[in-house]
Enzyme design. Structure first.
Site, PDB file in Angstrom:
ATOM      1  N   SER A   2       0.830  -1.204   0.000  1.00  0.00           N
ATOM      2  CA  SER A   2       0.000   0.000   0.000  1.00  0.00           C
ATOM      3  C   SER A   2       0.857   1.243   0.000  1.00  0.00           C
ATOM      4  CB  SER A   2      -0.906   0.005   1.242  1.00  0.00           C
ATOM      5  OG  SER A   2      -1.530   1.257   1.404  1.00  0.00           O
ATOM      6  N   LYS A   3       0.646   2.098  -1.001  1.00  0.00           N
ATOM      7  CA  LYS A   3       1.357   3.377  -1.025  1.00  0.00           C
ATOM      8  C   LYS A   3       0.863   4.274   0.112  1.00  0.00           C
ATOM      9  CE  LYS A   3       0.422   4.079  -5.429  1.00  0.00           C
ATOM     10  NZ  LYS A   3       0.365   4.751  -6.753  1.00  0.00           N
ATOM     11  N   ARG A   4      -0.413   4.183   0.432  1.00  0.00           N
ATOM     12  CA  ARG A   4      -0.942   5.025   1.509  1.00  0.00           C
ATOM     13  C   ARG A   4      -0.332   4.627   2.837  1.00  0.00           C
ATOM     14  NH1 ARG A   4      -7.272   5.857   1.921  1.00  0.00           N
ATOM     15  NH2 ARG A   4      -6.729   6.968   0.005  1.00  0.00           N
TER      16      ARG A   4
END
Length: 514
Positions: free
Chosen positions: A275-277
């Site tokens: 996940s980039k977030r």
């Protein structure tokens, strides 16, 4: 470069001109300045760079900044900084120029408008006047009927006179691609082969938004064509709209590039897409996927490059360690792998240690300098050069050197009495050991390794101690740490005066009343 006149989209297989990487390739890395550069983007840039360098082609940097609402101030500059740190120099780009600029999409809007109108005039795109409220209502109705969300085609076949009148009145609109309703479209990905979809399953995607700015589906494809890109390496997140892009190429009558959709990254557990977030919420350190966070944590660009290169590509089943020039020689897009790759930080530590140990002592000292400075420790290149041989085999990251070698540059530590009394000794035994060590150093007058080691071993025997017990007490007194670089070489770097002062301080601590 002028596009060929658009024609009706063909629905047959859309084969790339070549899967080979023997002729000069033009590749591009095209980030959006909506965030920081993470290792997924860095891997795409690396593969683009390797392909261009290996084939004596060109590597372009293009900034896709048409999503104005999500722009992050400073993101473009940080992305370029990260690429430069990794050593991925581009041949053409917004800062260096080139023959097919501008290389920033916000400066190319007129080009996209012209190409959108080419599609409209050829019958391959149309103006859509539907309001956001109407589109939301259509989506709600589709959801109730459990239908896939897509445009219902209300404006697809409006009479030409009506379209002309509404445009002339300045009515807000978007430009949509007229996707064929019948037949199939086959898109060919280098890693996955032919991918065939029913055209009826595709949407009439927006190409130009109501504010006049293009979306990726138009801007990226037009730019790739006009910039002469031969190989498009990009994230596999574009696979669902890959057939649309093939249809757009066909509508323009253009020869397609070689399409390569790279593997996704999985979480370290191997379960779930990285996940980039979530990564954005991680503080700088080994668990971050942001490139400049890895730099701040003491990882070498050589190690990061080595690490990400092998998450989706391999030379064989045993060769793991590469420099960037070696990767240029070894890389082949034919050996890319579509299988998901788990992000393994232990592997990064492993590569970082290997690449640290390949550095010369002068180079290691140079790279250590900012980490000691960040810790508030004043050093010189000469001082760091002297400790480099002592830490090079013992650190996994540059940051670790501050932890294990900071004692060379600070004198403000005060060992506790308990720390100065290792297991098996009493306070008085520790005190006697330090007093004998101090006497040995003073009588020798210097810290030459062999005479000092021999003398300290004799003193330990006289005290009926194991040599390790005496050295353990001495290490705490001199370094303030139970773990340090080799003790006697460290004492040589510190010098007699500092060593004597620290031993005297430790003796004083042991003589204080409890």
């Amino acid at each position: 470069m002028n596009p060929a006149p658009p024609g009706p989209p063909a629905n047959g297989p859309a084969l790339p001109a070549s899967n080979a990487s023997t002729s000069p390739a033009r590749s591009r890395f095209a980030p959006s300045p909506t965030g920081r550069l993470h290792i997924g983007g860095a891997r795409t840039a690396l593969y683009d760079f390797l392909l261009a360098r290996q084939t004596q082609g060109q590597f372009l940097l293009r900034i896709e900044d048409t999503d104005r609402k999500r722009l992050v101030p400073g993101a473009e500059e940080e992305q370029r900084e990260a690429l430069e740190w990794l050593g991925l120099a581009w041949d053409e780009g917004p800062d260096v120029g080139g023959p097919v600029g501008p290389y920033r999409q916000s400066e190319r809007t007129q080009i996209y408008h012209e190409h959108a109108q080419l599609l409209v005039r050829g019958g391959n795109a149309y103006a859509c006047f539907c309001t956001p409220d109407r589109l939301a209502q259509v989506r709600q109705e589709q959801q109730k009927k459990k239908l896939p969300p897509r445009y219902d085609g209300r404006c697809r076949d409006l009479p030409a006179a009506e379209v002309h009148a509404r445009l002339a009145s300045g009515e807000g609109h978007v430009i949509r691609f007229r996707t064929p309703r019948e037949g199939t479209t086959t898109a060919v990905d280098l890693l996955r082969g032919p991918i065939t979809v029913e055209n009826a399953s595709l949407d009439d995607y927006i190409l130009l938004k109501s504010d006049g700015l293009p979306v990726y589906h138009l801007a990226a494809l037009v730019d790739d064509r006009l910039m002469g890109i031969t190989h498009v390496l990009r994230s596999s997140e574009w696979l669902p709209t890959f057939p649309l892009h093939v249809l757009i190429y066909q509508a323009f009558g253009w020869e397609q590039p070689v399409w390569v959709h790279l593997s996704i990254f999985l979480n370290p557990s191997g379960k779930g897409k990285m996940s980039k977030r979530g990564a954005g919420e991680t503080v700088a350190g080994a668990m971050s996927i942001q490139v400049l966070d890895l730099r701040a944590a003491g990882y070498l660009p050589e190690a990061v490059i080595n690490w990400i290169a092998l998450m989706g590509w391999s030379l064989d089943d045993h060769t793991e360690v590469f420099t960037l020039p070696e990767l240029v020689q070894a890389f082949s897009i034919g050996r890319l792998n579509a299988s998901p790759a788990a992000v393994n930080y232990s592997k990064l530590d492993h590569f970082n240690g290997i690449h640290i140990r390949t550095l010369s002592f002068d180079e290691l000292a140079h790279r250590l300098s900012p980490f000691f400075a960040a810790a508030g420790l004043g050093t010189s290149q000469d001082q760091l050069r002297r400790i480099a041989p002592l830490v090079q085999e013992r650190i996994r990251t540059l940051e670790e050197a501050v932890e294990i070698a900071g004692f060379f540059f600070r004198d403000d530590f005060t060992p506790t009495p308990a720390a100065l009394v290792p297991k098996g000794l009493t306070p008085s035994a520790s005190q006697r050991a330090l007093e004998r060590a101090l006497e040995a150093i003073r009588s020798l007058g210097d810290l030459e390794f062999e005479p000092l080691e021999a003398r300290l071993r004799r003193e330990a025997a006289d005290l009926e101690l194991e040599p390790g017990q005496l050295f353990s007490v001495l290490r705490i007194a001199v370094t303030g740490q139970a773990v340090s670089p080799p003790l006697l070489p460290s004492m040589q770097v510190l010098g007699v005066d500092i060593v004597v002062r620290r031993i005297e301080r430790a003796i004083g601590i042991l003589t204080l009343p409890v």
